[in-house]
Design an enzyme around this catalytic site. Structure first.
Site, PDB file in Angstrom:
ATOM      1  N   GLU A  11       0.811  -1.220   0.000  1.00  0.00           N
ATOM      2  CA  GLU A  11       0.000   0.000   0.000  1.00  0.00           C
ATOM      3  C   GLU A  11       0.844   1.269   0.000  1.00  0.00           C
ATOM      4  O   GLU A  11       0.488   2.261  -0.622  1.00  0.00           O
ATOM      5  CB  GLU A  11      -0.964   0.010   1.202  1.00  0.00           C
ATOM      6  CG  GLU A  11      -2.155  -0.925   1.054  1.00  0.00           C
ATOM      7  CD  GLU A  11      -1.841  -2.385   1.354  1.00  0.00           C
ATOM      8  OE1 GLU A  11      -0.721  -2.667   1.839  1.00  0.00           O
ATOM      9  OE2 GLU A  11      -2.705  -3.237   1.122  1.00  0.00           O
ATOM     10  N   HIS A  59     -10.621  -5.102   9.651  1.00  0.00           N
ATOM     11  CA  HIS A  59     -11.233  -4.817   8.344  1.00  0.00           C
ATOM     12  C   HIS A  59     -12.505  -3.982   8.477  1.00  0.00           C
ATOM     13  O   HIS A  59     -13.346  -4.013   7.590  1.00  0.00           O
ATOM     14  CB  HIS A  59     -11.600  -6.114   7.618  1.00  0.00           C
ATOM     15  CG  HIS A  59     -10.441  -6.856   7.042  1.00  0.00           C
ATOM     16  ND1 HIS A  59      -9.560  -7.563   7.817  1.00  0.00           N
ATOM     17  CD2 HIS A  59     -10.013  -7.011   5.758  1.00  0.00           C
ATOM     18  CE1 HIS A  59      -8.648  -8.128   7.038  1.00  0.00           C
ATOM     19  NE2 HIS A  59      -8.897  -7.812   5.789  1.00  0.00           N
TER      20      HIS A  59
END
Lengths: 323, 325
Positions: free
Chosen positions: B57, B126
């Site tokens: 990322e 998440h």
């Protein structure tokens, strides 16, 4: 290397050192503040790499005054930035660590160790996409090679065969931590070996730096893909002005200064490039004058107005878009 | 049209017009996008423009910054908000600051998109929300999109702007149905009055706005009042003008967000109202937000950790009774 380029490199190395000593002096007097990272001792790498990689784009670190000047930024505007003045290359809002000049394809001046490497990789992707293989050069220190951004970047650059030169300036120290205490080996090119062509050079010798970077740039332009060069250097000062350099022995500093890039290249100027003593002295004089002028300019330049505080937070105001 | 289809359409339309627009992210290409937002685009525009990245990322955003410097208009997708934390150095130290610290010499026309929030039992790593941190970063535009029409227009504007934009979506909204009004000329980066009313201003954004809307009828009936519901749309800059107009009219403010309450985005809205509109208020503002706990896996616990239609209805009614409504 041609005589003209050798003269240019020597002039810029000499100018760079004079510039750094003046910056140091004005840090002591308080004209310059914040963090100031001097490049004294590493002029060969900073100048010769920029002169060899004259096309393309450059991303580098916070120890970048000399690189910025060698890339074509005027010393007076660089010095003005160090003084925090409105006419500085970043309007006095960046300071010593954040010199930007897109007109010279020079994008900082990044003060997060390794942070500029993914940016350079992205730029290399853009250039390749645009059909431009002149290449992107990203300069970073040995300390950056221990971070994740570096490894991610090697992987992506190699996967996409991007036109990028990774130039690692290995001066053995991440502030005060020796590379031997932070990595399992001293030679950082070993980390890049599985991904790309690597080369290790003496970063204190401007002629060696110039030819290695020139060769790499020409390979990249022919579509070779990424290349890694490790240049062994030595900084003569502490990491920044707030570092008293206590972690290196006098013996080590003596050894370090014996590799001084200026006398080495001066000798080359006289004996290999057929400069006369007078010609060399004239270059030195010109460099000193340029630095003096830069200091005068910076000292007399205006501070940014208070309104500058709110300028350039966003590029466009709301409602200023055509969709 | 579905929310994800509206986003897809915005990308598709602009990519067709401008070859500088590229998409990069994990599984955005051949796989079709984790939430199918980029579905079909790699087939249309090729792998050079719809780039499948490694799971890295920091590089997704870091490379997008470099692409923008190099003249492209990248749209980076981060699979889910929690993963954006790996890119926070690039978002906060690079993406948000280059324009300012180069004194305007560098501009970064780029978008970082990601979904966030509680979906269905995805557990603590998440399910989180990060608008509170990102909206506090000067130089970043932060947009949160709650419906199909807004998603389409806001993403187009985010891509066309020369500023870096963090574009926040919600996992539970991707299959939300709606219509796109192609003649909509409202600025998608300004707050929208979703429902007009005169007694209570309820401010919200993103998915929880749907729960607010669903609770309004019961609230109005019980309190015998009318609620004005505002979708913030842009979390930085904040459209205070639209908020002030509404609060001056209703004299009451309720702020509803899904995120953890402490330090949550709504605290900015409430503290602003306390500073600027104190004498216009007839009641202390009410903040309804998630609990200060990591999001648990168990469904019962998960639902107890965030506001729901029931809890919003109950809390607003209680507050209303206490404050003379």
């Amino acid at each position: 290397m041609e005589k003209l380029i050798a003269g240019d490199i020597y002039y810029l190395m000499y100018l760079g050192r004079a510039f750094e000593y003046k910056a140091k002096e004005h840090y002591m007097t308080g004209d310059i503040s914040g963090f100031l990272h001097l490049d004294i001792g590493q002029e060969a790498l900073s100048v010769a790499a920029m002169k060899a990689f004259e096309k393309g784009d450059v991303f580098t670190t916070y120890r970048e005054h000399i690189m910025a000047i060698a890339r074509g930024m005027e010393p007076k505007y660089v010095m003005a930035e160090l003084f925090g003045k409105a006419s500085g290359v970043s309007g006095g809002k960046g300071g010593s660590m954040h010199l930007f000049d897109p007109s010279h394809f020079f994008y900082g001046g990044d003060a997060i160790v390794g942070g500029q490497i993914p940016n350079a990789v992205g730029c290399a992707y853009a250039r390749k996409y645009q059909g431009n293989l002149e290449g992107v050069m990203v300069v970073f220190g040995d300390g950056a090679t221990n971070g994740g951004a570096f490894f991610e970047s090697l992987n992506i650059a190699a996967t996409h065969k991007l036109p990028i030169l990774f130039l690692c300036e290995n001066n053995e120290y991440a502030i005060g931590t020796n590379i031997k205490r932070a990595a399992p080996f001293k030679e950082q090119y070993k980390k890049a070996e599985p991904y790309m062509l690597t080369k290790a050079i003496d970063g204190m010798k401007a002629d060696e730096v110039y030819s290695a970077v020139k060769e790499a740039q020409s390979l990249i332009e022919k579509g070779h893909g990424p290349i890694f060069i490790e240049a062994y250097t030595c900084r003569f000062e502490g990491h920044s002005m707030s570092d008293a350099n206590l972690y290196r022995s006098s013996q080590e500093m003596k050894h370090c200064k014996a590799r001084d890039p200026l006398p080495y290249f001066k000798e080359k100027m006289l004996n290999s490039f057929n400069f006369s003593q007078e010609e060399v002295e004239a270059l030195e004089k010109k460099a000193n004058e340029c630095v003096d002028e830069a200091v005068d300019f910076a000292a007399n330049a205006k501070e940014p107005p208070l309104e500058a505080l709110y300028e350039h937070v966003f590029y466009e105001e709301l409602n200023n878009v055509v969709s | 049209m579905l929310y994800r289809e509206a986003l897809n359409r915005a990308l598709d339309e602009l990519m067709q017009k401008d070859e500088n627009i590229v998409i990069l992210g994990e599984d955005v290409g051949l796989y079709g996008g984790s939430y199918r937002v980029t579905e079909g685009l790699v087939e249309k525009y090729g792998e050079k423009r719809v780039i499948d990245t490694p799971i890295a990322e920091l590089s997704i955003v870091g490379n997008a910054v470099g692409m923008a410097i190099g003249g492209l208009r990248p749209v980076a997708e981060i699979m889910t908000a929690n993963f954006s934390l790996l890119a926070f150095d690039q978002i906060i130290n690079h993406m948000s600051k280059f324009h300012y610290m180069s004194n305007g010499k560098i501009k970064l026309p780029m978008v970082v998109r990601f979904p966030q929030g509680v979906s269905r039992q995805l557990a603590a790593q998440h399910s989180e929300s990060y608008e509170q941190m990102l909206s506090a970063v000067p130089g970043l535009r932060v947009v949160a999109t709650s419906d199909v029409n807004h998603a389409y227009h806001a993403l187009k504007k985010a891509i066309l702007l020369d500023d870096p934009v963090v574009f926040i979506e919600h996992e539970l909204l991707y299959n939300k149905k709606g219509e796109v009004d192609f003649n909509d000329t409202q600025d998608p980066f300004k707050a929208r009055v979703v429902k007009e009313g005169k007694d209570i201003t309820i401010v919200s954004y993103l998915k929880i706005l749907d729960d607010v809307t669903a609770s309004v009828a019961a609230i109005e009936k019980e309190l015998n009042c009318s609620c004005e519901v505002i979708d913030l749309c842009s979390l930085n800059p904040i459209d205070y003008e639209t908020l002030a107009k509404s609060i001056k009219k209703t004299s009451r403010l309720v702020m509803v967000e899904e995120d953890h309450k402490t330090g949550g985005f709504g605290s900015q809205i409430v503290s602003w109202a306390a500073e600027e509109l104190f004498y216009s208020l007839d009641a202390p503002p009410l903040r309804i937000a998630g609990e200060d706990v990591p999001i648990p896996y168990n469904r019962k616990l998960e639902l107890a950790s965030i506001p729901t239609v029931d809890s919003i209805t109950k809390k607003v009614i209680e507050w209303g009774h206490k404050n003379g409504l």
